[in-house]
Scaffold this active site. Structure first.
Site, PDB file in Angstrom:
ATOM      1  CD  GLN A 274       9.901 -27.238  22.675  1.00 44.78           C
ATOM      2  OE1 GLN A 274       9.990 -27.990  21.592  1.00 44.78           O
ATOM      3  NE2 GLN A 274      10.985 -27.037  23.379  1.00 44.78           N
ATOM      4  N   GLY A 275       5.634 -24.718  23.227  1.00 36.62           N
ATOM      5  CA  GLY A 275       5.604 -23.264  22.656  1.00 36.62           C
ATOM      6  C   GLY A 275       6.607 -22.411  23.035  1.00 36.62           C
ATOM      7  CE1 TYR A 276       9.754 -23.951  26.258  1.00 31.54           C
ATOM      8  CE2 TYR A 276      12.356 -24.048  25.462  1.00 31.54           C
ATOM      9  CZ  TYR A 276      11.088 -24.260  26.598  1.00 31.54           C
ATOM     10  OH  TYR A 276      11.544 -24.917  27.878  1.00 31.54           O
ATOM     11  CB  SER A 277      10.106 -21.150  18.015  1.00 33.88           C
ATOM     12  OG  SER A 277      10.991 -21.980  18.368  1.00 33.88           O
TER      13      SER A 277
ATOM     14  CD  GLU B 289      13.708 -29.718  21.990  1.00 31.23           C
ATOM     15  OE1 GLU B 289      13.755 -28.310  22.804  1.00 31.23           O
ATOM     16  OE2 GLU B 289      13.391 -29.407  20.930  1.00 31.23           O
TER      17      GLU B 289
ATOM     18  CB  SER C  69       6.403 -30.629  16.915  1.00 32.00           C
ATOM     19  OG  SER C  69       7.574 -30.121  16.292  1.00 32.00           O
TER      20      SER C  69
HETATM   21  C1  LIG Z   1      11.111 -29.952  12.599  1.00 33.67           C
HETATM   22  C2  LIG Z   1      11.101 -28.925  13.671  1.00 33.67           C
HETATM   23  C3  LIG Z   1      10.400 -28.985  14.805  1.00 33.67           C
HETATM   24  C4  LIG Z   1      10.146 -27.719  15.420  1.00 33.67           C
HETATM   25  N1  LIG Z   1       9.457 -28.178  16.607  1.00 33.67           N
HETATM   26  C5  LIG Z   1       9.368 -26.673  17.604  1.00 33.67           C
HETATM   27  C6  LIG Z   1       8.415 -26.943  18.723  1.00 33.67           C
HETATM   28  O1  LIG Z   1       7.821 -27.863  18.817  1.00 33.67           O
HETATM   29  N2  LIG Z   1       8.401 -26.018  19.462  1.00 33.67           N
HETATM   30  C7  LIG Z   1       9.005 -24.760  19.157  1.00 33.67           C
HETATM   31  O2  LIG Z   1       8.847 -24.007  20.227  1.00 33.67           O
HETATM   32  N3  LIG Z   1      10.085 -24.705  18.233  1.00 33.67           N
HETATM   33  C8  LIG Z   1      10.142 -25.992  17.445  1.00 33.67           C
HETATM   34  N4  LIG Z   1      11.091 -25.685  16.414  1.00 33.67           N
HETATM   35  C9  LIG Z   1      11.511 -24.351  16.083  1.00 33.67           C
HETATM   36  C10 LIG Z   1      13.069 -24.434  16.258  1.00 33.67           C
HETATM   37  O3  LIG Z   1      13.400 -24.355  17.573  1.00 33.67           O
HETATM   38  C11 LIG Z   1      13.690 -23.201  15.453  1.00 33.67           C
HETATM   39  O4  LIG Z   1      13.433 -23.378  14.259  1.00 33.67           O
HETATM   40  C12 LIG Z   1      15.039 -23.007  15.822  1.00 33.67           C
HETATM   41  O5  LIG Z   1      15.490 -22.607  17.347  1.00 33.67           O
HETATM   42  C13 LIG Z   1      15.765 -22.124  14.942  1.00 33.67           C
HETATM   43  O6  LIG Z   1      15.024 -20.583  15.038  1.00 33.67           O
HETATM   44  P1  LIG Z   1      14.623 -20.250  13.779  1.00 33.67           P
HETATM   45  O7  LIG Z   1      13.915 -20.963  13.008  1.00 33.67           O
HETATM   46  O8  LIG Z   1      13.944 -18.916  14.277  1.00 33.67           O
HETATM   47  O9  LIG Z   1      16.074 -19.544  13.275  1.00 33.67           O
HETATM   48  P2  LIG Z   1      16.906 -18.358  13.364  1.00 33.67           P
HETATM   49  O10 LIG Z   1      17.103 -18.172  14.809  1.00 33.67           O
HETATM   50  O11 LIG Z   1      16.439 -16.984  12.772  1.00 33.67           O
HETATM   51  O12 LIG Z   1      18.230 -18.661  12.876  1.00 33.67           O
HETATM   52  C14 LIG Z   1      18.622 -18.492  11.217  1.00 33.67           C
HETATM   53  C15 LIG Z   1      19.824 -18.996  11.009  1.00 33.67           C
HETATM   54  O13 LIG Z   1      20.960 -18.029  11.966  1.00 33.67           O
HETATM   55  C16 LIG Z   1      21.585 -18.711  12.641  1.00 33.67           C
HETATM   56  N5  LIG Z   1      21.926 -18.000  13.867  1.00 33.67           N
HETATM   57  C17 LIG Z   1      21.020 -17.467  14.617  1.00 33.67           C
HETATM   58  N6  LIG Z   1      21.719 -16.951  15.921  1.00 33.67           N
HETATM   59  C18 LIG Z   1      22.970 -17.199  15.698  1.00 33.67           C
HETATM   60  C19 LIG Z   1      23.951 -16.974  16.484  1.00 33.67           C
HETATM   61  N7  LIG Z   1      24.152 -16.217  17.672  1.00 33.67           N
HETATM   62  N8  LIG Z   1      25.430 -17.364  16.226  1.00 33.67           N
HETATM   63  C20 LIG Z   1      25.500 -17.809  14.750  1.00 33.67           C
HETATM   64  N9  LIG Z   1      24.247 -18.356  14.202  1.00 33.67           N
HETATM   65  C21 LIG Z   1      23.208 -17.990  14.270  1.00 33.67           C
HETATM   66  C22 LIG Z   1      20.985 -20.023  12.752  1.00 33.67           C
HETATM   67  O14 LIG Z   1      21.840 -20.972  13.241  1.00 33.67           O
HETATM   68  C23 LIG Z   1      20.371 -20.334  11.649  1.00 33.67           C
HETATM   69  O15 LIG Z   1      21.180 -20.820  10.719  1.00 33.67           O
HETATM   70  C24 LIG Z   1      10.896 -26.561  15.370  1.00 33.67           C
HETATM   71  C25 LIG Z   1      11.876 -26.718  14.247  1.00 33.67           C
HETATM   72  C26 LIG Z   1      11.794 -27.620  13.274  1.00 33.67           C
HETATM   73  C27 LIG Z   1      12.702 -27.374  12.078  1.00 33.67           C
END
Ligand SMILES: Cc1cc2nc3c(=O)[nH]c(=O)nc-3n(C[C@H](O)[C@H](O)[C@H](O)COP(=O)(O)OP(=O)(O)OC[C@H]3O[C@@H](n4cnc5c(N)ncnc54)[C@H](O)[C@@H]3O)c2cc1C
Length: 407
Positions: free
Chosen positions: A129-132, A247, A164
């Site tokens: 998955q390439g979202y983030s 998911e 992942s």
């Molecule tokens: C174990 C693991 C596996 C993963 N696997 C994948 C994968 O395979 N593919 C993929 O694409 N991604 C993957 N991810 C990424 C995951 O989807 C992101 O980490 C997640 O969506 C949060 O984004 P961020 O880390 O950029 O945090 P941020 O978006 O920067 O958030 C930081 C903090 O701010 C808070 N926050 C942000 N916006 C708001 C809002 N509007 N209101 C209130 N609070 C807010 C968040 O809740 C968080 O506490 C994985 C993450 C983990 C930990």
């Protein structure tokens, strides 16, 4: 609420039990009872057995290699596999079968379904998955990776992160900005790209367990054929959200079985260490028990909605929020019961790190340290953070006003 399944589902349950009786080794305890090498070998063999018996992608149409069965039968299968302490597939099937496969069944072209779904089921293709991106996680609509059309190809430039098992995949499904002038959610396209294409580089990231669970993926003029767009060009947001439903919510009915097995092990841990007489520990164990029961009924409720509408709506967020926050509390309790012993690593390292350790795992500190103390932390982040789930629940289920956006 009607908690009994209809007779045709029970007939299928009997079939699944017969299959399990014929195919599981005698005295089977669960993958947790195996060494890591044995678990790896079993997991490969078991996936092939499921595949050969048409038990992977069982709701997909037969024309695409699926089993052509109902959603209820899929749930029955998942329940029986969980009860029998065997997985539904390999860990990589989470992104490959559950996320992309189900999304292609819903949104793919006929050519994509015929070309890709059988290879996903056979395991020849493994999708990640390439979202983030480094600056787009919760605010997924803020992605910056670009794709531009050039002849019969899309040319991709930019970076994904937290992919992942990126180093185990053969392809990546990604969100790319294809119209930078459109409002942010409307200029995104859902693309498939082979991971061995020239210009794609996968770099593993080491995490606090010491393992490299996920990767960064860099794209420099990487090319993917135009027929690899899923859904409409610039209409990828709808496809992306549909995938997130799979998911977040698909295991709502089976998660409680795994968490219940883990809770039984936690109670055993309290007994073994004599902490089961401590009234505070007993109170917290009772709290865990009630949460797992609530999770079970919540699962039935979400399942009923899914069977009625065929979609996993915002209820998927309720499930995701509930199990991930529960699990951190259960994890804290496990570490507290272990006490000073929890500082010493002993026993095999868990084969699977997310949610619970494999059923049958011994009550060793490594099991609890890796799965609970360390990985349970990430449960409230991956698949969308708790804050994001609360926003979805507030806005889409409770009808609360939309959160203000910073301009
Ligand atoms: C174990 C693991 C596996 C993963 N696997 C994948 C994968 O395979 N593919 C993929 O694409 N991604 C993957 N991810 C990424 C995951 O989807 C992101 O980490 C997640 O969506 C949060 O984004 P961020 O880390 O950029 O945090 P941020 O978006 O920067 O958030 C930081 C903090 O701010 C808070 N926050 C942000 N916006 C708001 C809002 N509007 N209101 C209130 N609070 C807010 C968040 O809740 C968080 O506490 C994985 C993450 C983990 C930990």
């Amino acid at each position: 609420m009607e908690l009994r399944y209809p007779p045709e589902a029970e007939a299928f349950r009997a079939e699944v039990r017969a299959f399990l009786g014929a195919n599981l080794p005698a005295g089977w305890q669960g993958m947790g009872a195996l060494s890591n090498d044995e678990a790896e070998a079993f997991s490969l063999r078991w996936r092939r057995t499921l595949y050969e018996h048409g038990l992977l992608g069982i709701t997909w149409p037969v024309a695409y290699g699926g089993g052509g069965r109902s959603k209820l039968e899929q749930v029955v299968l998942a329940e029986e596999l969980a009860q029998a302490r065997v997985p539904m597939g390999r860990v990589a099937d989470t992104t490959s079968v559950k996320m992309l496969g189900n999304t292609l069944v819903r949104w793919g072209t006929e050519d994509q379904k015929l070309r890709l779904l059988p290879r996903i089921l056979s395991g020849d293709d493994v999708w990640v998955q390439g979202y983030s991106e480094p600056d787009a996680g919760s605010d997924l609509g803020g992605i910056a990776l670009r794709a531009r059309r050039d002849g019969d190809d899309w040319v991709i430039n930019g970076q994904k992160i937290w992919t992942s098992r990126g180093d185990e995949g053969t392809g990546i499904f990604l969100l790319a900005r294809t119209d930078p002038d459109a409002p942010k959610h409307r200029g995104i396209t859902f693309l498939l790209c082979p991971l061995d294409a020239p210009g794609v580089e996968v770099r593993p990231i080491r995490v606090l367990t010491g393992q490299a669970e996920f990767c960064e993926v860099f794209f420099t003029d990487a090319r993917t054929p135009a027929h690899n767009v899923v859904g409409e060009v610039n209409g990828g947001w709808t496809v992306a959200m549909s995938l997130l439903g799979h998911e977040r919510g698909e295991e709502a009915a089976t998660n409680p079985i795994l968490f219940r097995a883990e809770l039984d092990r936690l109670v055993a841990l309290a007994r073994e260490s004599g902490r089961d007489r401590d009234p505070v520990i007993r109170d917290r164990l009772a709290w865990c028990y009630t949460k797992v029961e609530v999770m079970r009924f919540l699962g039935y409720r979400i399942l009923t909605g899914y069977l009625t509408t065929g979609e996993l709506g915002p209820e998927a967020s309720v499930s995701k929020l509930f199990w991930s926050e529960y699990h951190q509390e259960a994890a804290n309790l496990a570490m507290e019961i272990l006490g000073a012993r929890g500082m010493i690593r002993e026993g095999r390292r868990p084969f699977k790190h997310f949610r619970t350790d494999e059923p049958g795992a011994p009550n060793t500190t490594n099991s609890w340290i890796d799965v609970c103390l360390l990985n349970a932390r990430s449960g409230t982040v991956y698949a969308g953070t708790s804050q994001v789930q609360r926003n979805i629940i507030g806005e889409s289920i409770l009808g609360l006003p939309k959160e203000p956006t910073a301009r």
